[in-house]
Scaffold this active site. Structure first.
Site, PDB file in Angstrom:
ATOM      1  N   LYS A 151      54.605  66.774  35.479  1.00 17.16           N
ATOM      2  CA  LYS A 151      53.234  67.201  35.186  1.00 17.16           C
ATOM      3  C   LYS A 151      53.011  68.605  35.746  1.00 17.16           C
ATOM      4  CE  LYS A 151      49.744  63.655  34.849  1.00 17.16           C
ATOM      5  NZ  LYS A 151      48.721  62.933  35.602  1.00 17.16           N
TER       6      LYS A 151
HETATM    7  C1  E4P Z   1      46.233  61.467  33.880  1.00 12.17           C
HETATM    8  O1  E4P Z   1      47.414  61.693  33.762  1.00 12.17           O
HETATM    9  C2  E4P Z   1      45.486  61.446  35.148  1.00 12.17           C
HETATM   10  O2  E4P Z   1      46.293  60.834  36.137  1.00 12.17           O
HETATM   11  C3  E4P Z   1      44.229  60.627  35.100  1.00 12.17           C
HETATM   12  O3  E4P Z   1      44.003  60.094  33.826  1.00 12.17           O
HETATM   13  C4  E4P Z   1      43.047  61.241  35.744  1.00 12.17           C
HETATM   14  O4  E4P Z   1      41.967  60.365  35.636  1.00 12.17           O
HETATM   15  P1  E4P Z   1      40.643  60.479  36.526  1.00 12.17           P
HETATM   16  O5  E4P Z   1      39.770  61.526  35.931  1.00 12.17           O
HETATM   17  O6  E4P Z   1      40.013  59.116  36.421  1.00 12.17           O
HETATM   18  O7  E4P Z   1      41.071  60.830  37.911  1.00 12.17           O
END
Ligand code: E4P
Length: 216
Positions: free
Chosen positions: A84
């Site tokens: 990521k």
């Molecule tokens: C995606 O890859 C993220 O880990 C995640 O969906 C973030 O979600 P949040 O906004 O609930 O923290």
């Protein structure tokens, strides 16, 4: 449509994997920190559960060189590792290098269609629009998903759209109707997707009626 589970909790991942409905895992530093465990053994345990399915792990460097170095180290943990990379100019430069090295990337923290367009042009494997966080600031997150899906179709970009920051079942439904490639879903929402009160009432009624059937 693929379902990823958005958690670093091995118990949740195991339960979803056993249901047969997940195609991968996404994590982020916040989710990892909730587990209060050493990073490497935690990821090894998750990888053992998911048997080669993709798992996204996030870099923390803000500079291209640092991102690339972290990405290379993470990618050594297995062929299923997806790195990521935050949606910044430094991140785009890192994606370009990682694409050339065949390291899979997930561009994270995407909040606009033009950011997604840039990530796709850089060659990102996945692009993750965070819809719940947009909803939180009174902007309809799903509109962003629709725009990204249209743009990627218009030009035949190979990047897959991961609908991220999902908060409830309607997000999953709308993502499916738009035709997003992947939804990354918290465990609680996966459970909610399975539930319907009429299913519960129906089961109760069938069991009650079965008791009335004469048995030898
Ligand atoms: C995606 O890859 C993220 O880990 C995640 O969906 C973030 O979600 P949040 O906004 O609930 O923290």
């Amino acid at each position: 449509m693929k379902f990823f589970i958005d958690t670093a909790n091995p118990g949740e991942i195991r339960k979803a994997y056993e249901m047969g409905v997940i195609d991968g895992v996404t994590t982020n530093p916040t989710l990892i920190s909730k587990e209060n465990r050493d990073f490497i053994p935690l990821i090894e345990e998750i990888c053992e559960i998911i048997q080669g399915l993709p798992i996204s792990l996030e870099v923390l460097s803000l500079k291209t060189e640092g991102m690339i170095e972290e990405a290379r180290n993470l990618a050594e943990m297995g062929d299923n590792i997806v790195v990521k990379i935050p949606m910044t100019i430094e991140g785009l430069k890192a994606i370009k290098v990682l694409v050339a090295e065949r390291i899979k990337t997930n561009t994270t923290l995407v909040f606009s269609p033009t950011q997604a367009l840039l990530a796709a042009k850089a060659g990102a494997t996945y692009v993750s629009p965070f819809i719940g966080r947009l909803d939180d600031i009174s902007q309809t997150g799903m509109d962003l998903v629709a725009q990204i899906v249209t743009i990627f179709k218009n030009y035949g970009f190979g990047s897959k759209v991961i609908v991220a920051s999902i908060r409830h079942p309607i997000h999953v439904l709308e993502a499916a109707l738009i035709g997003a490639d992947v939804a990354t879903i918290p465990y609680k929402v996966i459970e909610q997707l399975a539930q319907h009160p009429l299913t519960d009432i129906g089961i109760e009624r069938f069991l009650a009626d079965w008791k009335k059937v004469p048995k030898k």
